[in-house]
Design an enzyme around this catalytic site. Structure first.
Site, short mmCIF file in Angstrom:
data_model
loop_
_atom_site.label_atom_id
_atom_site.label_comp_id
_atom_site.label_asym_id
_atom_site.label_seq_id
_atom_site.Cartn_x
_atom_site.Cartn_y
_atom_site.Cartn_z
N GLY A 15 47.05 42.63 44.25
CA GLY A 15 45.82 43.05 43.59
C GLY A 15 45.12 41.91 42.87
CG LEU A 167 44.34 36.84 35.59
CD1 LEU A 167 43.13 37.67 35.96
CD2 LEU A 167 45.00 36.34 36.85
CG PHE A 276 36.14 47.31 25.62
CD1 PHE A 276 37.04 48.11 26.31
CD2 PHE A 276 36.12 47.38 24.23
CE1 PHE A 276 37.91 48.96 25.64
CE2 PHE A 276 36.99 48.23 23.54
CZ PHE A 276 37.88 49.03 24.25
CB CYS A 280 43.81 45.66 31.25
SG CYS A 280 44.48 45.40 32.91
P1 NAD Z 1 45.64 46.30 41.38
O1 NAD Z 1 45.51 47.78 41.44
O2 NAD Z 1 44.47 45.44 41.72
O3 NAD Z 1 46.83 45.85 42.36
C1 NAD Z 1 48.08 46.45 42.40
C2 NAD Z 1 48.57 46.47 43.85
O4 NAD Z 1 49.92 46.92 43.88
C3 NAD Z 1 47.78 47.41 44.76
O5 NAD Z 1 47.24 46.68 45.85
C4 NAD Z 1 48.82 48.44 45.24
O6 NAD Z 1 48.64 48.86 46.59
C5 NAD Z 1 50.11 47.66 45.10
N1 NAD Z 1 51.32 48.49 44.96
C6 NAD Z 1 51.52 49.57 44.15
N2 NAD Z 1 52.78 50.03 44.29
C7 NAD Z 1 53.39 49.25 45.22
C8 NAD Z 1 54.71 49.22 45.77
N3 NAD Z 1 55.63 50.09 45.38
N4 NAD Z 1 54.98 48.27 46.71
C9 NAD Z 1 54.04 47.39 47.08
N5 NAD Z 1 52.79 47.35 46.59
C10 NAD Z 1 52.47 48.27 45.66
O7 NAD Z 1 46.18 45.97 39.93
P2 NAD Z 1 45.95 44.61 39.10
O8 NAD Z 1 44.61 44.63 38.47
O9 NAD Z 1 46.36 43.46 39.94
O10 NAD Z 1 47.00 44.82 37.93
C11 NAD Z 1 48.37 44.71 38.15
C12 NAD Z 1 49.08 44.63 36.81
O11 NAD Z 1 48.66 43.45 36.13
C13 NAD Z 1 48.78 45.79 35.87
O12 NAD Z 1 49.95 46.07 35.14
C14 NAD Z 1 47.72 45.23 34.96
O13 NAD Z 1 47.75 45.85 33.68
C15 NAD Z 1 48.14 43.78 34.83
N6 NAD Z 1 47.04 42.84 34.54
C16 NAD Z 1 45.83 42.95 35.17
C17 NAD Z 1 44.82 42.01 34.92
C18 NAD Z 1 43.48 42.10 35.58
O14 NAD Z 1 42.60 41.33 35.23
N7 NAD Z 1 43.26 42.99 36.54
C19 NAD Z 1 45.09 40.93 34.08
C20 NAD Z 1 46.34 40.83 33.48
C21 NAD Z 1 47.31 41.79 33.73
C1 UGA Z 2 41.04 41.07 29.71
C2 UGA Z 2 41.61 39.92 28.87
O1 UGA Z 2 40.53 39.07 28.47
C3 UGA Z 2 42.63 39.12 29.66
O2 UGA Z 2 43.22 38.11 28.83
C4 UGA Z 2 43.72 40.07 30.16
O3 UGA Z 2 44.66 39.36 30.95
C5 UGA Z 2 43.08 41.17 30.99
O4 UGA Z 2 42.10 41.87 30.18
C6 UGA Z 2 44.04 42.22 31.44
O5 UGA Z 2 45.11 42.35 30.90
O6 UGA Z 2 43.61 42.91 32.37
P1 UGA Z 2 39.20 41.31 31.62
O7 UGA Z 2 39.30 42.76 31.31
O8 UGA Z 2 39.33 40.88 33.03
O9 UGA Z 2 40.34 40.50 30.80
O10 UGA Z 2 37.81 40.73 31.08
P2 UGA Z 2 37.28 40.35 29.61
O11 UGA Z 2 36.54 39.08 29.71
O12 UGA Z 2 38.33 40.44 28.59
O13 UGA Z 2 36.21 41.50 29.35
C7 UGA Z 2 36.59 42.85 29.13
C8 UGA Z 2 35.37 43.67 28.76
O14 UGA Z 2 34.91 43.33 27.46
C9 UGA Z 2 34.19 43.44 29.71
O15 UGA Z 2 33.54 44.66 29.95
C10 UGA Z 2 33.30 42.49 28.92
O16 UGA Z 2 31.95 42.58 29.29
C11 UGA Z 2 33.53 43.00 27.51
N1 UGA Z 2 33.26 41.99 26.47
C12 UGA Z 2 34.00 40.86 26.39
C13 UGA Z 2 32.24 42.22 25.56
O17 UGA Z 2 31.57 43.25 25.62
N2 UGA Z 2 32.01 41.28 24.61
C14 UGA Z 2 32.73 40.13 24.50
O18 UGA Z 2 32.45 39.33 23.58
C15 UGA Z 2 33.76 39.92 25.42
#
Ligand code: NAD
Ligand code: UGA
Length: 466
Positions: A15, A167, A276, A280
């Protein structure tokens, strides 16, 4: 002490985190084979598509890194078992959404995908493995993973590490290449220390050693939730002040600047917005709230829950502002939404403010015209239908999606800017004004346009926070 040399990595979950993170590891560690696996055949097909425009994720710089590594030492496949079997180190990077059923519904994290991964690893593993939690997980999840692994297989040793990802979407590649810090949590016994070293040595290929910090498992798991809670809290804090600015003729950007120059406060994450979004912030805070409640810490839970409530208020009051400004009715009026993604430079729409605002406007019988440079009509309809507010047919009849911003504003009564895409700043607003119904309204939920300039053209402008 035996040093573990990692040759093969498996990442379960291709993902927004698994894909870019593994692409960067492969790019910076040519000696390691990185296999990213997923149950979704469609997603893997997209990751393998020849035309890099069809990668499942839009992220600046990602296509270049995938192009440099794919089929050299970075592989995408659905062969989960084989990849687990061959790996020395396995990253669990699957989704951990908010539970939609049963105990903890609406707050706690649904860990079924993580548990499935652990069971799959236990089923397949024939030699020792380091299992890394990359997904964001409730504190003490490593305990569950450990129990599943150790009670299922007797002759294989597993070390569990927590290595949360920080990230942000839209800047993922930069964040990965120049991380503020890398956090690794592990056990303090010799085997745990060796595992931490093995993971650390991969990051040391490009991250300065002093930025790689190690903690116990629980501090690492909890720190990820707390980091997101603190970031979201800043956005809700400044958004709460934006309302006060509108009442007092203060300007929220001026307030942000004035307070942000205090080095104890800092200038980042003080941009007031329509609320926001993203996959996450809301889910992780609600999870924190649930964890606090489960330890009987009601005051702690209420404190953090307020960050989410303020965010809902900010979205809702924006919709109300549109309705009251348009003479208390938007029924059969055309409202153009600029931007559907939850922030600029991503095609991700999860929890985007645009979904909620469009839904509320459709409820008032408005006709919504949408332009976003990276989001498809299909995705927009799916987002609206997932809310289950009404018959999907009504959603389909209530929206139209355009490839050009200028087409999207023809005969519109108002424009609402809901994502801060750079291109929205530079449009020909004279031309846009000419195409719209008069009086023409513009509601800037991202504070990106020059209000004076637009008012000179003739627009009636509402800029959130002033
Ligand atoms: P996502 O939904 O984009 O990707 C997850 C993937 O896992 C999907 O493609 C799904 O098909 C796959 N999957 C689910 N169960 C599975 C299994 N049993 N075997 C194989 N594949 C499987 O999710 P994401 O945004 O990448 O987030 C993943 C994790 O990272 C979450 O816990 C999220 O909170 C965390 N996280 C996300 C971000 C972000 O910016 N999106 C940033 C930091 C942390
Ligand atoms: C956020 C965190 O910034 C990451 O460090 C973390 O890894 C990630 O969540 C996660 O765990 O998924 P993300 O959600 O991708 O990252 O993007 P952000 O830049 O944090 O923005 C989140 C939301 O807040 C957006 O809708 C953005 O527009 C809003 N935002 C951000 C504001 O409205 N004002 C700001 O000053 C900053």
């Amino acid at each position: 002490m035996s040093k573990i040399k990692i040759k093969n990595i498996c990442c379960i979950g291709a993902g927004y985190v698994g894909g870019p993170t593994m692409a960067v590891i492969a790019y910076k560690s040519p000696e390691i084979n990185v296999n990213v696996v997923d149950i979704s055949e469609e997603r893997i097909k997209q990751w393998n598509s020849k035309d890099l425009k069809n990668l499942p994720i839009y992220e600046p710089g990602l296509a270049e890194i995938v192009s440099a590594t794919r089929d050299k030492n970075l592989f995408f496949s659905t062969q989960i078992d084989k990849s687990i079997e061959n790996a020395d180190m396995i990253f669990i990077s699957v989704n951990t959404p908010t539970k939609t059923y049963g105990i903890g519904k609406g707050q706690s994290s649904d860990l079924k995908y993580v548990e499935l991964c652990a069971r799959n690893i236990a089923k397949v593993a024939k030699n020792n493995k380091i299992v890394v939690e990359k997904s964001t997980l409730p504190v003490r999840t490593a305990d569950t993973i450990k129990k599943i692994l150790h009670n299922s297989v007797s002759n294989v040793k597993f070390d569990i590490l927590s290595n949360p990802e920080f990230l942000a979407e839209g800047t993922a590649i930069d964040d990965l290449l120049k991380a503020d810090r890398v956090l690794i949590g592990g056990e303090s016994n010799q085997s745990g220390k060796n595992a931490i070293k093995a993971l650390s040595s991969i990051y040391e290929n490009w991250i300065p050693k002093e930025k790689i910090i190690t903690t116990n498992l629980w501090s690492s798991e909890l720190s990820k939730l707390v980091a997101n809670a603190f970031l979201a809290q800043r956005v809700s804090s400044i958004n709460s002040i934006s309302v006060l600015c509108e009442k007092t003729e203060a300007n929220v950007d001026e307030v942000s600047r004035a307070i942000g120059l205090d080095s104890r406060i800092g200038s980042k994450f003080l941009k007031s917005s329509v609320g926001f979004g993203g996959s996450c912030f809301k889910k992780d805070i609600l999870n924190l709230v649930y964890i606090a409640k489960s330890y009987g810490l009601d005051e702690v839970a209420q404190y953090w829950e307020q960050v989410v409530l303020m965010n809902e208020y900010q979205k809702n009051r924006f919709t109300k502002k549109i309705i009251t400004t348009l003479f208390n009715t938007v029924s059969d009026k055309h409202i153009t939404i600029f931007g559907w993604a939850f922030k600029k430079d991503t095609n991700d729409t999860r929890e985007s403010a645009a979904i909620k605002i469009a839904d509320e406007l459709i409820e008032e019988n408005a006709k919504i015209k949408i332009y976003d440079p990276k989001v498809s009509k299909n995705k927009i309809l799916t987002d609206l239908n997932l809310l289950k507010s009404r018959d999907p047919k009504i959603n389909e009849d209530s929206i139209s999606v355009y490839d050009s911003p200028y087409d999207s504003v023809k005969n519109s009564h108002a424009i609402a800017i809901l994502t801060e895409w750079d291109e929205f700043i530079d449009y020909d607003y004279n031309k846009i004004f000419d195409l719209m119904v008069k009086p023409s309204f513009l509601f800037d939920g991202r504070r990106i346009i020059d209000k004076n300039l637009l008012e000179k053209i003739g627009f009636k402008v509402y800029k959130l926070g002033e």
